[in-house]
Scaffold this motif. Structure first.
Motif, short mmCIF file in Angstrom:
data_model
loop_
_atom_site.label_atom_id
_atom_site.label_comp_id
_atom_site.label_asym_id
_atom_site.label_seq_id
_atom_site.Cartn_x
_atom_site.Cartn_y
_atom_site.Cartn_z
N ALA A 123 0.70 -1.14 -0.05
CA ALA A 123 -0.05 -0.35 -0.29
C ALA A 123 0.68 1.09 0.05
O ALA A 123 1.89 1.58 1.19
CB ALA A 123 -0.98 0.14 1.35
N ILE A 124 0.77 2.55 -0.67
CA ILE A 124 1.68 3.07 -1.63
C ILE A 124 1.23 4.46 0.06
O ILE A 124 0.03 4.90 -0.51
CB ILE A 124 1.63 3.62 -2.21
N ILE A 125 1.45 4.22 1.25
CA ILE A 125 1.25 5.27 2.59
C ILE A 125 2.13 6.97 2.08
O ILE A 125 1.44 7.33 3.18
CB ILE A 125 1.38 5.11 2.88
N GLY A 126 3.22 6.80 1.09
CA GLY A 126 4.21 7.77 1.11
C GLY A 126 3.33 8.82 0.37
O GLY A 126 1.72 8.70 -0.20
N TRP A 127 4.10 10.08 0.89
CA TRP A 127 3.70 11.62 0.07
C TRP A 127 3.71 11.49 -1.20
O TRP A 127 5.06 11.39 -1.49
CB TRP A 127 3.89 12.85 1.48
N LYS A 180 4.67 14.09 -2.87
CA LYS A 180 5.63 14.96 -3.16
C LYS A 180 6.83 14.88 -2.75
O LYS A 180 7.85 15.31 -3.08
CB LYS A 180 4.90 16.35 -2.32
N THR A 181 7.25 13.54 -1.77
CA THR A 181 8.37 13.44 -1.69
C THR A 181 8.71 11.56 -2.46
O THR A 181 9.91 11.08 -2.58
CB THR A 181 8.42 13.09 -0.43
N VAL A 182 7.94 11.56 -3.56
CA VAL A 182 8.39 10.50 -4.40
C VAL A 182 9.50 10.33 -4.68
O VAL A 182 9.93 9.21 -5.13
CB VAL A 182 7.66 9.48 -5.21
N GLU A 183 10.11 11.47 -5.61
CA GLU A 183 11.77 11.06 -6.13
C GLU A 183 12.47 11.11 -5.18
O GLU A 183 13.61 10.76 -5.55
CB GLU A 183 12.02 12.56 -6.48
N TRP A 184 12.84 11.27 -3.81
CA TRP A 184 13.74 11.25 -3.09
C TRP A 184 13.38 10.06 -1.98
O TRP A 184 14.02 9.35 -1.11
CB TRP A 184 14.21 12.26 -2.50
N LEU A 185 11.99 10.05 -1.31
CA LEU A 185 11.69 9.02 -0.32
C LEU A 185 9.68 8.37 -0.34
O LEU A 185 9.48 9.42 -0.80
CB LEU A 185 11.38 10.02 1.13
N GLN A 186 9.67 7.45 -0.34
CA GLN A 186 9.16 6.71 -0.24
C GLN A 186 8.65 5.13 0.79
O GLN A 186 9.83 5.36 1.04
CB GLN A 186 9.36 5.52 -1.58
N TRP A 187 7.63 5.70 1.22
CA TRP A 187 7.27 4.19 1.94
C TRP A 187 5.90 3.68 2.02
O TRP A 187 5.26 4.42 1.05
CB TRP A 187 7.37 5.01 3.30
N TYR A 188 5.71 2.14 2.30
CA TYR A 188 4.73 1.42 1.56
C TYR A 188 4.32 1.27 3.74
O TYR A 188 5.56 0.58 4.09
CB TYR A 188 5.39 0.18 0.76
N GLU A 189 3.11 0.07 3.25
CA GLU A 189 3.03 -0.84 4.13
C GLU A 189 2.74 -1.99 3.52
O GLU A 189 1.83 -2.50 2.23
CB GLU A 189 1.33 -0.43 4.75
N VAL A 190 3.14 -3.06 4.02
CA VAL A 190 3.38 -4.46 3.70
C VAL A 190 2.98 -5.32 3.99
O VAL A 190 2.28 -5.45 5.08
CB VAL A 190 4.45 -4.59 3.64
N GLN A 191 1.77 -5.82 3.74
CA GLN A 191 1.30 -7.43 3.77
C GLN A 191 1.45 -8.50 3.06
O GLN A 191 1.21 -8.15 1.38
CB GLN A 191 -0.42 -7.05 3.62
N ALA A 192 1.67 -9.00 3.32
CA ALA A 192 2.56 -10.77 2.85
C ALA A 192 1.40 -12.59 3.39
O ALA A 192 1.88 -12.15 4.11
CB ALA A 192 3.71 -10.66 2.60
N GLU A 193 1.15 -12.55 1.87
CA GLU A 193 0.93 -13.75 2.95
C GLU A 193 2.01 -14.88 3.05
O GLU A 193 3.05 -14.83 2.59
CB GLU A 193 0.01 -14.85 1.78
N PRO A 194 2.47 -15.58 4.06
CA PRO A 194 3.12 -17.19 3.57
C PRO A 194 3.78 -17.23 2.69
O PRO A 194 3.21 -17.72 1.86
CB PRO A 194 2.29 -18.14 4.21
N GLY A 195 5.10 -16.78 2.42
CA GLY A 195 5.74 -18.03 0.91
C GLY A 195 5.99 -15.99 -0.40
O GLY A 195 6.59 -17.01 -0.84
#
Length: 206
Positions: free
Chosen positions: A113-117, A119-134
């Motif tokens: 999930a792209i939860i970053g701003w 306006k900062t995508v050129e130098w700072l990005q952050w994400y929420e990760v959800q994963a199934e086993p494997g």
């Protein structure tokens, strides 16, 4: 411009310049006029196109950090001063889950999930990760010198960079160079979640 004049203007900018969210353009324009520079002259000194500077001053575009750095060099003021504010206006911006972009890995088992701003995508990005086993995210390298951080909140993840593999459980964080192929895996038999932050090379001005 004489040295004394430049120092005086620098002191005035040092004490009076304020940059707040949404007012970067006004700040660039104020600095340019303080040095009595035309758009063409600032474009020539900074290497940034006149049309781009004009758009920035009218707040019609979100410049990259590299562009701001070039302008700050031409205006003899630090990039920290351009981007910082002594009296920032308060604001709260809300994004709903429905409006949050989602990226899915090729195997369909890992979602970012792209939860970053934006306006900062050129130098700072952050994400929420959800994963199934494997679940596995196989990524090509980003800009040289970029660093990624994976903070695990549930389950267990494994990161592979080159010949190096490291695991982290809930409460642990992995940091690694992401300017080469890197693989993030959810290992074990439980779903995993984590916060991923990517700091691109553009954030480090040499």
């Amino acid at each position: 411009m004489g040295i004394e004049t430049k120092e005086r203007v620098g002191r005035e900018l040092e004490s009076g310049a304020q940059v707040i969210s949404g007012q970067l353009g006004k700040t660039i324009q104020r600095l340019r006029k303080a040095y009595n520079l035309s758009l063409s002259e600032l474009a020539e000194q900074s290497g940034v196109a006149k049309s781009i500077i004009s758009q920035i001053e009218r707040n019609e575009t979100n410049p990259t950090l590299a562009t701001i750095w070039r302008l700050s060099q031409a205006l003899d003021i630090s990039i920290e001063r351009v981007l910082s504010s002594g009296e920032e206006e308060a604001f709260i911006e809300k994004t709903s889950r429905a409006d949050t972009p989602i990226l899915v890995s090729e195997d369909g088992k890992l979602r970012l999930a792209i939860i970053g701003w934006i306006k900062t995508v050129e130098w700072l990005q952050w994400y929420e990760v959800q994963a199934e086993p494997g679940g596995e995210l196989d990524s090509e390298g980003h800009q040289r010198g970029s660093i990624e951080s994976l903070s695990v909140s549930a389950g267990e993840f494994e990161v592979e960079v080159g010949d190096v593999i490291q695991r982290a459980k809930a409460g642990e964080t992995l940091r690694y160079r992401c300017d080469r192929r890197h693989i993030v895996r959810c290992v074990g038999d439980q779903p995993g979640s984590a916060l991923m932050v990517c700091i691109l090379k553009a954030a480090v001005m040499e």
